[in-house]
Design an enzyme around this catalytic site. Sequence first.
Site, short mmCIF file in Angstrom:
data_model
loop_
_atom_site.label_atom_id
_atom_site.label_comp_id
_atom_site.label_asym_id
_atom_site.label_seq_id
_atom_site.Cartn_x
_atom_site.Cartn_y
_atom_site.Cartn_z
N ALA A 107 0.82 -1.21 0.00
CA ALA A 107 0.00 0.00 0.00
C ALA A 107 0.85 1.26 0.00
CB ALA A 107 -0.93 -0.01 1.21
N VAL A 108 1.90 1.29 0.82
CA VAL A 108 2.75 2.48 0.90
C VAL A 108 3.64 2.59 -0.33
CG1 VAL A 108 4.56 3.65 2.21
CG2 VAL A 108 2.68 2.54 3.41
N CYS A 165 3.80 6.82 11.29
CA CYS A 165 2.73 7.64 10.71
C CYS A 165 2.06 8.54 11.74
CB CYS A 165 1.69 6.74 10.03
SG CYS A 165 1.11 5.37 11.06
N GLN A 201 -6.59 5.24 15.31
CA GLN A 201 -5.86 4.89 14.11
C GLN A 201 -6.63 3.93 13.20
OE1 GLN A 201 -1.76 5.09 16.64
NE2 GLN A 201 -1.58 4.12 14.65
N SER A 233 -5.91 0.59 7.97
CA SER A 233 -4.92 0.52 6.90
C SER A 233 -3.51 0.58 7.44
CB SER A 233 -5.15 1.64 5.89
OG SER A 233 -5.10 2.91 6.51
N GLY A 234 -3.34 1.11 8.64
CA GLY A 234 -2.04 1.12 9.28
C GLY A 234 -1.55 -0.27 9.63
N LYS A 251 6.95 4.33 20.35
CA LYS A 251 7.46 4.96 19.14
C LYS A 251 7.11 6.45 19.13
CE LYS A 251 6.96 0.87 16.18
NZ LYS A 251 6.12 0.26 15.11
N HIS A 294 -5.69 8.63 10.17
CA HIS A 294 -5.47 8.59 11.61
C HIS A 294 -5.94 9.90 12.23
CE1 HIS A 294 -3.49 4.90 11.14
NE2 HIS A 294 -2.24 5.22 11.41
N ASN A 317 -2.99 8.44 6.74
CA ASN A 317 -1.79 7.78 7.25
C ASN A 317 -0.93 7.15 6.17
OD1 ASN A 317 -4.35 6.12 7.48
ND2 ASN A 317 -2.85 4.47 7.60
#
Length: 345
Positions: A14-15, A129, A156, A159-160, A220, A249, A323
């Site tokens: 996806a990214v 993200c 969130q 899709s993350g 993170k 997000h 995101n």
Amino acid sequence: MSTVNVAIVGATGAVGTKILEKLLERNFPSSSIKLLASKRSAGNVIEVDGKQFAVEETVPESFDDVDIAFFSAGGAISKMFAEEAVKRGAVVIDNTSAFRMTETIPLVVPEVNADVLQEHNGIIANPNCSTIQMVTALEPIREKFGLNRIIVSTYQAVSGAGAEAIDELEIQSNQFNNRQEIDAKLLPTGAGEKFYPISFNAIPQIDAFDSSGYTFEELKMINETKKIFNMNELHVSATCVRIPVVSGHSESVYFEVDKEGVSVDDIRSELVNAPGIVVQDDAKTQHYPMPLFSEGKDDVFVGRLRKDPDHPAGFHMWVVTDNLIKGAALNSVQIAESLLATEKK
């Protein structure tokens, strides 16, 4: 260099696909774009804007004559190939968590700390993200009024967690509507012992838990924010929640500034004039950011600006972005653009 040879590792994800789209959309000065993925994806063809790109298997030789390599295929792949790419002459922009907290590797959001790009030794890390959108929104405030505390709660999108999580949300929604038993196999984390439905639910866990009781996603945000701002003394706490939204997000951000006498209008004025930010903040007309309307857009949207009723230097805001775009692909491409601009100086 006027034009560069580019490679995208994880190009079928996806990214990776979004990185390709953004390179073409923004007319990135590439003389060639090589798409790299796993052996099973080799031979596939990806078409964007009428242009076709063949996917190749990722091997060490893939990085010969590559100037910039975008990595978005998971931390294990980055650790396997990133240093090899650097040895062969490429600058790596890594979209995984593999190198983010390595002291000698810059962690970059161009609107915030593009100056640290001069310190890179071949690898540049793209932040998480959820971190990217928060620091983008806070930077103009920090620069003008100072910053000493952040408390963030995230909402969130699935899709993350990847394409499979999007599919599971759709399947579970159909099961719920048909009064069937809901089958949960992925969330909150694939490495966990329990799985919970995301459809019509909110799961207060993203990634595994640390011994501190925080999840690695929360850690993170805490640690990356301090590194990007170069403020180890900054107080940061996070709670990260997965909700049944496909993309986008959302974050509820509480922050405290250093300067006295700051008003909401002062905060809003800095945000309105900041690059990459769109202010949507009018309670009278119910105008505020929402993930549904952020999908596919480049900007970080900010609204619900208000002063804390009990702390004279405390403020609240609501921050939303896609995101997969600013939270991942776009920020990676902006890093590359900033890198080229730095080299021209």
